[in-house]
Design an enzyme around this catalytic site. Structure first.
Site: not given
Ligand code: IMP
Ligand code: MG
Length: 177
Positions: A102-104, A130, A98-99, A106-107
């Site tokens: 953020d909140t977690g 983050k 994964e790149d 997606t993963l």
């Molecule tokens: P999560 O589900 O909130 O953890 O979000 C993860 C996804 O949000 C990542 O796989 C990114 O595609 C996108 N994302 C979250 N923060 C950033 C950022 O600062 N820059 C670009 N993409 C982000």
């Molecule tokens: Mg992503």
């Protein structure tokens, strides 16, 4: 159209050093595995996966998944599968790449979905996390960098599909593109 150059948060050199270290750890940990499947999460992980996979010293294959969050994603956490793997992962050793976490949400969704397919092992590697934004607990087996709560671009990451091919991680102010 002139797009401003984002200021550097993590330099190309720092990224490449970290990718080398992650590749060494993964190669050591999976030394006894003869067929590692790396699963890249599109689009953001495409450059990280390309670099990481080429620096492994063990046999590996790559496949991709694409996910999307409903709405702004950060409030509901609902995740949608856009493109699935081409490979059946039952009995395989799988490493999700994964790149950014953020909140977690997606993963967490991805790991749950893949675990249900009964791989021999399942782990994940994320370049960025983050910490301040964490909403869901999800273990990251291989982590590149913890970063503050800023929007980052480059090295695969985007802001409205801009800046993905920058060689470094930069920051953009919200709404700046
Ligand atoms: P999560 O589900 O909130 O953890 O979000 C993860 C996804 O949000 C990542 O796989 C990114 O595609 C996108 N994302 C979250 N923060 C950033 C950022 O600062 N820059 C670009 N993409 C982000
Ligand atoms: Mg992503």
């Amino acid at each position: 159209m002139v797009i401003p150059t984002p200021p550097v948060l993590i330099s190309e050199r720092q990224i490449q050093r970290k990718v080398g270290r992650l590749a060494a750890r993964i190669s050591a940990d999976y030394g006894a595995v003869d067929d590692l499947l790396m699963v890249g999460v599109l689009k953001g992980a495409f450059i990280f996966l390309a670099d990481l996979s080429r620096r492994l010293a063990i046999p590996r294959r790559v496949d991709f998944m694409a996910l999307s969050t409903y709405g702004d994603g950060t409030t509901t956490g609902a995740v949608r599968l856009i493109m699935d793997l081409r490979t059946d992962i039952r009995g395989k050793h799988v490493l999700v790449v994964e790149d950014i976490v953020d909140t977690g949400h997606t993963l967490a969704y991805l790991m749950k979905t893949l675990a249900a397919r009964e791989p021999a092992s399942l782990a994940c590697c994320a370049l960025l996390r983050k910490l301040d934004r964490k909403k869901v607990d999800v273990d990251i087996d291989y982590l590149g960098f913890d970063i503050p709560d800023v929007w980052v671009v480059g090295y695969g990451l985007d802001c409205a599909d801009q800046h993905r091919t920058l060689p470094y991680i930069g920051t953009v102010a919200p709404g700046s593109t």
